[in-house]
Design a protein around this motif. Sequence first.
Motif, PDB file in Angstrom:
ATOM      1  N   PHE A 159       1.641  11.662  12.519  1.00  0.00           N
ATOM      2  CA  PHE A 159       2.510  10.993  13.483  1.00  0.00           C
ATOM      3  C   PHE A 159       2.587   9.496  13.218  1.00  0.00           C
ATOM      4  O   PHE A 159       3.618   8.865  13.397  1.00  0.00           O
ATOM      5  CB  PHE A 159       2.015  11.247  14.919  1.00  0.00           C
ATOM      6  CG  PHE A 159       2.860  10.569  15.960  1.00  0.00           C
ATOM      7  CD1 PHE A 159       4.105  11.072  16.305  1.00  0.00           C
ATOM      8  CD2 PHE A 159       2.415   9.414  16.588  1.00  0.00           C
ATOM      9  CE1 PHE A 159       4.895  10.436  17.247  1.00  0.00           C
ATOM     10  CE2 PHE A 159       3.195   8.763  17.541  1.00  0.00           C
ATOM     11  CZ  PHE A 159       4.443   9.287  17.868  1.00  0.00           C
ATOM     12  N   GLY A 160       1.496   8.904  12.764  1.00  0.00           N
ATOM     13  CA  GLY A 160       1.454   7.463  12.561  1.00  0.00           C
ATOM     14  C   GLY A 160       2.100   6.991  11.279  1.00  0.00           C
ATOM     15  O   GLY A 160       2.800   5.980  11.274  1.00  0.00           O
ATOM     16  N   CYS A 161       1.890   7.707  10.162  1.00  0.00           N
ATOM     17  CA  CYS A 161       2.293   7.115   8.886  1.00  0.00           C
ATOM     18  C   CYS A 161       3.112   7.995   7.954  1.00  0.00           C
ATOM     19  O   CYS A 161       3.536   7.522   6.901  1.00  0.00           O
ATOM     20  CB  CYS A 161       1.061   6.607   8.150  1.00  0.00           C
ATOM     21  SG  CYS A 161      -0.094   7.905   7.677  1.00  0.00           S
ATOM     22  N   SER A 162       3.360   9.234   8.301  1.00  0.00           N
ATOM     23  CA  SER A 162       4.156  10.063   7.397  1.00  0.00           C
ATOM     24  C   SER A 162       5.604   9.581   7.381  1.00  0.00           C
ATOM     25  O   SER A 162       6.256   9.521   8.426  1.00  0.00           O
ATOM     26  CB  SER A 162       4.123  11.532   7.817  1.00  0.00           C
ATOM     27  OG  SER A 162       5.052  12.276   7.029  1.00  0.00           O
TER      28      SER A 162
ATOM     29  N   ILE B 112       0.564  -3.293   4.167  1.00  0.00           N
ATOM     30  CA  ILE B 112       0.410  -4.283   3.112  1.00  0.00           C
ATOM     31  C   ILE B 112      -1.013  -4.831   3.211  1.00  0.00           C
ATOM     32  O   ILE B 112      -1.514  -5.071   4.310  1.00  0.00           O
ATOM     33  CB  ILE B 112       1.412  -5.450   3.305  1.00  0.00           C
ATOM     34  CG1 ILE B 112       2.852  -4.948   3.253  1.00  0.00           C
ATOM     35  CG2 ILE B 112       1.191  -6.551   2.274  1.00  0.00           C
ATOM     36  CD1 ILE B 112       3.863  -5.959   3.763  1.00  0.00           C
ATOM     37  N   GLU B 113      -1.630  -5.042   2.062  1.00  0.00           N
ATOM     38  CA  GLU B 113      -2.916  -5.726   2.024  1.00  0.00           C
ATOM     39  C   GLU B 113      -2.645  -7.200   1.778  1.00  0.00           C
ATOM     40  O   GLU B 113      -1.973  -7.560   0.809  1.00  0.00           O
ATOM     41  CB  GLU B 113      -3.791  -5.155   0.912  1.00  0.00           C
ATOM     42  CG  GLU B 113      -5.157  -5.804   0.836  1.00  0.00           C
ATOM     43  CD  GLU B 113      -6.009  -5.257  -0.294  1.00  0.00           C
ATOM     44  OE1 GLU B 113      -7.237  -5.227  -0.119  1.00  0.00           O
ATOM     45  OE2 GLU B 113      -5.454  -4.876  -1.351  1.00  0.00           O
ATOM     46  N   GLU B 114      -3.138  -8.048   2.679  1.00  0.00           N
ATOM     47  CA  GLU B 114      -3.002  -9.501   2.550  1.00  0.00           C
ATOM     48  C   GLU B 114      -4.383 -10.120   2.652  1.00  0.00           C
ATOM     49  O   GLU B 114      -4.867 -10.388   3.754  1.00  0.00           O
ATOM     50  CB  GLU B 114      -2.082 -10.075   3.634  1.00  0.00           C
ATOM     51  CG  GLU B 114      -0.634  -9.722   3.489  1.00  0.00           C
ATOM     52  CD  GLU B 114       0.265 -10.395   4.514  1.00  0.00           C
ATOM     53  OE1 GLU B 114      -0.244 -11.103   5.421  1.00  0.00           O
ATOM     54  OE2 GLU B 114       1.483 -10.191   4.420  1.00  0.00           O
TER      55      GLU B 114
ATOM     56  N   ILE C 196       0.853  -1.183   0.000  1.00  0.00           N
ATOM     57  CA  ILE C 196       0.000   0.000   0.000  1.00  0.00           C
ATOM     58  C   ILE C 196       0.891   1.236   0.000  1.00  0.00           C
ATOM     59  O   ILE C 196       1.806   1.352   0.814  1.00  0.00           O
ATOM     60  CB  ILE C 196      -0.927   0.004   1.237  1.00  0.00           C
ATOM     61  CG1 ILE C 196      -1.826  -1.239   1.207  1.00  0.00           C
ATOM     62  CG2 ILE C 196      -1.744   1.285   1.287  1.00  0.00           C
ATOM     63  CD1 ILE C 196      -2.600  -1.479   2.488  1.00  0.00           C
ATOM     64  N   LEU C 197       0.627   2.127  -0.938  1.00  0.00           N
ATOM     65  CA  LEU C 197       1.361   3.388  -1.006  1.00  0.00           C
ATOM     66  C   LEU C 197       0.684   4.423  -0.110  1.00  0.00           C
ATOM     67  O   LEU C 197      -0.494   4.294   0.218  1.00  0.00           O
ATOM     68  CB  LEU C 197       1.384   3.904  -2.448  1.00  0.00           C
ATOM     69  CG  LEU C 197       1.951   2.950  -3.501  1.00  0.00           C
ATOM     70  CD1 LEU C 197       1.826   3.567  -4.894  1.00  0.00           C
ATOM     71  CD2 LEU C 197       3.397   2.609  -3.189  1.00  0.00           C
ATOM     72  N   ASN C 198       1.417   5.446   0.258  1.00  0.00           N
ATOM     73  CA  ASN C 198       0.849   6.525   1.070  1.00  0.00           C
ATOM     74  C   ASN C 198       0.656   7.762   0.188  1.00  0.00           C
ATOM     75  O   ASN C 198       1.573   8.564   0.023  1.00  0.00           O
ATOM     76  CB  ASN C 198       1.766   6.850   2.248  1.00  0.00           C
ATOM     77  CG  ASN C 198       1.150   7.843   3.199  1.00  0.00           C
ATOM     78  OD1 ASN C 198       0.269   8.609   2.826  1.00  0.00           O
ATOM     79  ND2 ASN C 198       1.608   7.847   4.423  1.00  0.00           N
TER      80      ASN C 198
ATOM     81  N   GLU D 234       0.463   0.697  -6.611  1.00  0.00           N
ATOM     82  CA  GLU D 234       1.215   0.828  -7.863  1.00  0.00           C
ATOM     83  C   GLU D 234       0.461   0.146  -8.985  1.00  0.00           C
ATOM     84  O   GLU D 234       0.236   0.713 -10.032  1.00  0.00           O
ATOM     85  CB  GLU D 234       2.609   0.228  -7.725  1.00  0.00           C
ATOM     86  CG  GLU D 234       3.530   1.056  -6.880  1.00  0.00           C
ATOM     87  CD  GLU D 234       4.893   0.386  -6.677  1.00  0.00           C
ATOM     88  OE1 GLU D 234       5.111  -0.738  -7.170  1.00  0.00           O
ATOM     89  OE2 GLU D 234       5.726   1.006  -5.994  1.00  0.00           O
ATOM     90  N   GLU D 235       0.077  -1.114  -8.735  1.00  0.00           N
ATOM     91  CA  GLU D 235      -0.657  -1.876  -9.730  1.00  0.00           C
ATOM     92  C   GLU D 235      -2.143  -1.793  -9.406  1.00  0.00           C
ATOM     93  O   GLU D 235      -2.535  -1.728  -8.250  1.00  0.00           O
ATOM     94  CB  GLU D 235      -0.205  -3.340  -9.769  1.00  0.00           C
ATOM     95  CG  GLU D 235      -0.583  -4.180  -8.555  1.00  0.00           C
ATOM     96  CD  GLU D 235       0.253  -3.950  -7.294  1.00  0.00           C
ATOM     97  OE1 GLU D 235      -0.171  -4.410  -6.222  1.00  0.00           O
ATOM     98  OE2 GLU D 235       1.290  -3.285  -7.369  1.00  0.00           O
TER      99      GLU D 235
END
Length: 161
Positions: free
Chosen positions: A18-21, A33-35, A5-7, A158-159
């Motif tokens: 604070f969490g994901c940057s 990641i998506e699983e 997963i892109l941000n 991306e895809e």
Amino acid sequence: MQRKILNPYTKLEGYNCFGCSPDNHHGLQMKFIEEGDYIVSHWSPKNHLQGFHNILHGGVQATLIDEISSWFVQIKYKTSGVTSNLKVRYLKPVATNKGDISLRAELISKRRNLIDIKVELRDADNQLCAVGETTFFSLPVEKAKHDLFFPDYDEFFEEKK
């Protein structure tokens, strides 16, 4: 199936979550990641985030659980929202000096615009250390785009699916 997963929020001027940057050097810099039905994060504890000596602070654990829950809503429900409730059960200490931890978020239930999510936090030895349950108040996608800058869904990958 596994997808990185892109941000897409990194394109926003002034973005500093604070969490994901990835650019917030004081933050957690989480990646996802998506699983299949899950959203997963592998994260390296930083020594400056300890409570007791070499133990990850409980508030940081709660933040990790909250953050992955938000990304679960964004990816699995293609909208955004805000945390309505967060409950964490701490089962055992998480070492800051023994390697990466992992988090896995999954759906408990959905009722109208409330999404209940379970998150497991495991240490470097794959021992279950904390379990979180969050309730997210999800917004209609147009309101999420306007109020919370929710991007086009395709920008998360991306895809294309």
